[in-house]
Design a protein around this motif. Structure first.
Motif, mmCIF file in Angstrom:
data_model
loop_
_atom_site.group_PDB
_atom_site.id
_atom_site.type_symbol
_atom_site.label_atom_id
_atom_site.label_comp_id
_atom_site.label_asym_id
_atom_site.label_seq_id
_atom_site.Cartn_x
_atom_site.Cartn_y
_atom_site.Cartn_z
ATOM 1 N N HIS A 1 -23.763 -34.420 -19.336
ATOM 2 C CA HIS A 1 -24.693 -33.828 -19.626
ATOM 3 C C HIS A 1 -25.192 -32.505 -19.241
ATOM 4 C CE1 HIS A 1 -27.260 -35.787 -17.006
ATOM 5 N NE2 HIS A 1 -27.508 -34.877 -17.337
ATOM 6 N N ALA A 2 -25.854 -31.452 -20.026
ATOM 7 C CA ALA A 2 -26.245 -30.182 -19.109
ATOM 8 C C ALA A 2 -27.306 -29.579 -18.851
ATOM 9 C CB ALA A 2 -25.549 -29.456 -20.315
ATOM 10 N N LEU A 3 -27.451 -29.260 -17.878
ATOM 11 C CA LEU A 3 -28.570 -28.816 -17.480
ATOM 12 C C LEU A 3 -28.176 -27.839 -16.347
ATOM 13 C CD1 LEU A 3 -31.944 -29.599 -16.995
ATOM 14 C CD2 LEU A 3 -31.672 -30.725 -14.718
ATOM 15 N N LEU A 4 -28.846 -26.188 -17.134
ATOM 16 C CA LEU A 4 -28.215 -25.132 -16.422
ATOM 17 C C LEU A 4 -29.314 -24.315 -16.820
ATOM 18 C CD1 LEU A 4 -25.262 -25.009 -19.199
ATOM 19 C CD2 LEU A 4 -24.920 -24.916 -16.187
ATOM 20 N N GLY A 5 -29.423 -23.782 -15.108
ATOM 21 C CA GLY A 5 -30.095 -22.605 -15.037
ATOM 22 C C GLY A 5 -30.254 -21.484 -15.402
ATOM 23 N N VAL A 6 -30.716 -20.975 -15.910
ATOM 24 C CA VAL A 6 -31.514 -19.448 -16.632
ATOM 25 C C VAL A 6 -31.942 -18.794 -16.369
ATOM 26 C CG1 VAL A 6 -31.166 -20.950 -18.756
ATOM 27 C CG2 VAL A 6 -32.884 -20.309 -18.785
ATOM 28 N N ASP B 1 -42.266 -19.257 -17.750
ATOM 29 C CA ASP B 1 -41.835 -20.222 -16.846
ATOM 30 C C ASP B 1 -40.497 -21.059 -16.813
ATOM 31 O OD1 ASP B 1 -44.695 -19.995 -15.393
ATOM 32 O OD2 ASP B 1 -45.908 -21.857 -16.913
ATOM 33 N N LEU B 2 -39.913 -20.790 -18.310
ATOM 34 C CA LEU B 2 -39.323 -21.937 -18.175
ATOM 35 C C LEU B 2 -37.812 -21.018 -17.509
ATOM 36 C CD1 LEU B 2 -37.041 -23.004 -20.662
ATOM 37 C CD2 LEU B 2 -36.871 -20.829 -22.220
ATOM 38 N N VAL B 3 -37.515 -22.261 -16.112
ATOM 39 C CA VAL B 3 -35.936 -21.902 -15.584
ATOM 40 C C VAL B 3 -34.931 -22.470 -15.896
ATOM 41 C CG1 VAL B 3 -38.040 -21.632 -13.697
ATOM 42 C CG2 VAL B 3 -36.959 -23.880 -13.843
ATOM 43 N N ALA B 4 -34.772 -23.458 -16.448
ATOM 44 C CA ALA B 4 -33.521 -24.518 -16.305
ATOM 45 C C ALA B 4 -33.746 -24.892 -18.535
ATOM 46 C CB ALA B 4 -33.208 -25.415 -15.520
ATOM 47 N N VAL B 5 -32.757 -25.113 -18.723
ATOM 48 C CA VAL B 5 -32.588 -25.804 -20.753
ATOM 49 C C VAL B 5 -31.033 -26.867 -20.201
ATOM 50 C CG1 VAL B 5 -31.490 -25.556 -22.600
ATOM 51 C CG2 VAL B 5 -32.548 -23.448 -20.876
ATOM 52 N N MET B 6 -32.154 -28.130 -20.599
ATOM 53 C CA MET B 6 -31.323 -29.421 -20.551
ATOM 54 C C MET B 6 -30.690 -29.412 -22.750
ATOM 55 S SD MET B 6 -31.464 -33.166 -19.158
ATOM 56 C CE MET B 6 -33.351 -33.776 -19.875
ATOM 57 N N PHE B 7 -29.321 -30.063 -22.666
ATOM 58 C CA PHE B 7 -28.650 -30.007 -23.108
ATOM 59 C C PHE B 7 -27.596 -32.441 -23.753
ATOM 60 C CE2 PHE B 7 -24.590 -30.290 -26.675
ATOM 61 C CZ PHE B 7 -25.417 -31.231 -27.521
ATOM 62 N N GLY B 8 -27.434 -32.582 -24.777
ATOM 63 C CA GLY B 8 -27.171 -33.527 -24.676
ATOM 64 C C GLY B 8 -27.214 -34.638 -23.836
ATOM 65 N N TRP C 1 -34.211 -29.485 -24.653
ATOM 66 C CA TRP C 1 -34.913 -29.515 -23.943
ATOM 67 C C TRP C 1 -35.127 -27.838 -22.946
ATOM 68 C CZ3 TRP C 1 -38.548 -33.334 -23.898
ATOM 69 C CH2 TRP C 1 -38.403 -34.843 -24.269
ATOM 70 N N GLY C 2 -36.811 -28.310 -22.281
ATOM 71 C CA GLY C 2 -36.801 -27.289 -20.798
ATOM 72 C C GLY C 2 -37.940 -27.429 -20.231
ATOM 73 N N LEU C 3 -36.703 -26.824 -18.790
ATOM 74 C CA LEU C 3 -37.657 -27.365 -17.218
ATOM 75 C C LEU C 3 -38.403 -25.726 -17.369
ATOM 76 C CD1 LEU C 3 -37.852 -29.455 -15.374
ATOM 77 C CD2 LEU C 3 -35.970 -28.137 -14.232
ATOM 78 N N LYS C 4 -39.942 -26.345 -17.014
ATOM 79 C CA LYS C 4 -40.254 -25.565 -16.578
ATOM 80 C C LYS C 4 -41.322 -25.941 -14.591
ATOM 81 C CE LYS C 4 -41.971 -23.828 -21.054
ATOM 82 N NZ LYS C 4 -43.145 -23.392 -22.071
ATOM 83 N N ARG C 5 -41.626 -24.516 -14.436
ATOM 84 C CA ARG C 5 -42.209 -24.054 -13.088
ATOM 85 C C ARG C 5 -43.132 -22.985 -12.865
ATOM 86 N NH1 ARG C 5 -41.855 -22.639 -7.393
ATOM 87 N NH2 ARG C 5 -41.997 -24.556 -5.950
ATOM 88 N N SER C 6 -44.380 -24.022 -13.104
ATOM 89 C CA SER C 6 -45.808 -22.756 -12.948
ATOM 90 C C SER C 6 -45.633 -22.470 -11.620
ATOM 91 C CB SER C 6 -47.402 -23.319 -12.898
ATOM 92 O OG SER C 6 -46.975 -24.451 -12.152
ATOM 93 N N ALA C 7 -46.338 -21.094 -11.394
ATOM 94 C CA ALA C 7 -47.088 -20.223 -10.738
ATOM 95 C C ALA C 7 -47.421 -21.319 -9.727
ATOM 96 C CB ALA C 7 -47.605 -19.209 -11.180
ATOM 97 N N ASN C 8 -48.244 -22.049 -10.077
ATOM 98 C CA ASN C 8 -48.480 -23.852 -8.963
ATOM 99 C C ASN C 8 -47.587 -24.322 -8.211
ATOM 100 O OD1 ASN C 8 -51.183 -22.196 -9.606
ATOM 101 N ND2 ASN C 8 -51.677 -23.236 -10.947
ATOM 102 N N ALA C 9 -46.455 -23.584 -8.597
ATOM 103 C CA ALA C 9 -45.520 -25.177 -8.532
ATOM 104 C C ALA C 9 -45.090 -26.195 -8.877
ATOM 105 C CB ALA C 9 -45.656 -25.111 -6.667
#
Length: 339
Positions: free
Chosen positions: A233-238, A245-252, A275-283
């Motif tokens: 699949h793909a998981l790429l930092g953006v 808070d979006l830091v990466a995107v995943m597809f397929g 999918w979007g992978l998020k990381r908040s200011a609180n980690a």
């Protein structure tokens, strides 16, 4: 705010689509172009040794066919990385026996004449393998399939000295067909984030995060809905936008493998989700499934494709294998944004 996925198909000529039809290949997006190398049309038969170029605005296709005297052998399950104006190629399977190829590092300077150069490396030489990951400005090499079994190792190559260094292994099990998203904003020197892969079965969470400065792995269970297990699949930092808070995107990817009696000759069952992978200011880490805009075209479910992220945060998806066991020759641009 909810995440919205917008897909745009690249307009390819029939000849371009035919030339780019493949799976198990590698792709780099750089300065408005995608560079494609390796892959297969039929199981375990490398398609060609050319470097294909695709203009991400016009869809125009061309290819660089270097002199046979000094170039990488055709291969499947290889990996490309981009540092500055150069492409780096390592690993894959090829030859008559389709075994892992020698651990030579190849470099192609995009600003010169398109010739490959074989580089002599030293240090802790990684085991030869295919279906691995190669990423980062210091090249990080992870996981993959050697002559037998699957790996969980992590190596780093210092490009200034061409010296390999062994880092801490990732959490088990060893796997092929996994991903490492490079996220510069996490940790003092950035982090690499892993999800999924294949270990004889499809892997899902937890989320494994490698802190580059500390040389340590830590596993997290993000909040929100959990994506299905998957590999190839793909998981790429953006690039992280202000206030997001979006830091990466995943597809397929593959959600179920091909029947054991078919193995690599068959096709499994695939996903087309974003999918979007998020990381908040609180980690805190969290997953969020992105909604695809209504009445918009979107790519068919697939795995074994190639993908990369552009400088402006769009994800390029090209080729792959579908559930009808057909290799695909299309190309798409994906943008994920908060509504």
């Amino acid at each position: 705010m909810p995440l919205i996925a917008s897909w745009v198909p690249l307009s390819l000529t029939p000849a371009a689509s035919q030339a780019l039809t493949r799976s198990s290949h590698a792709l780099i997006a750089h300065r408005g172009k995608a560079y494609v190398f390796g892959g297969e049309l039929k199981p375990r038969i490398p398609v060609d040794g050319a470097l294909h170029t695709l203009d991400l605005s016009s869809g125009q296709h061309s290819s660089i066919e270097p002199a046979a005297a000094e170039r990488p052998d055709p291969r499947v399950g290889t990996a490309l990385a981009n540092v500055g104006e150069a492409l780096y190629l390592w690993g894959g399977r090829g030859g008559k026996e389709m075994r892992p190829l020698s651990g030579d590092l190849w470099k192609l300077d995009l600003g010169k004449d398109g010739r490959w150069e074989r580089l002599a490396t030293k240090g802790d030489q990684p085991e030869e393998r295919s279906f691995h990951v190669l990423t980062g400005h210091t090249l990080y090499l992870h996981a993959g399939c050697p002559a037998s079994g699957r790996l969980s190792t992590l190596h780093a190559l210092d490009l200034s000295t061409l010296t390999w260094r062994t880092l801490h292994n990732a959490p088990e099990p060893g796997r092929g067909g996994t991903v490492l998203a490079s996220i510069p904003s996490v940790g003092s020197a950035g982090s690499l984030v892993r999800f999924g892969g294949f270990a004889g079965y499809e892997l899902g969470g937890p989320l494994d995060v490698y802190d580059i400065a500390q040389d340590t792995w830590e596993s997290f269970t993000p909040s929100g809905e959990t994506p299905p297990a998957r590999s190839v699949h793909a998981l790429l930092g953006v690039p992280q936008k202000k206030g997001s808070d979006l830091v990466a995107v995943m597809f397929g990817g593959e959600r179920d493998p091909a029947p054991k009696e078919l193995g690599h000759d068959g096709a499994g069952f695939f996903l087309s989700d974003v999918w979007g992978l998020k990381r908040s200011a609180n980690a805190d880490w969290s997953w969020e499934r992105a909604a695809v805009k209504e009445n918009e075209a979107s790519p068919q479910a697939r795995g074994w494709f190639a993908a990369d992220v552009t400088g402006n945060g769009e994800v390029v998806v090209q080729g792959g294998l579908n559930e009808r066991n057909e290799r695909i020759g299309d190309a798409w641009l994906l943008r994920v944004e908060e509504a």
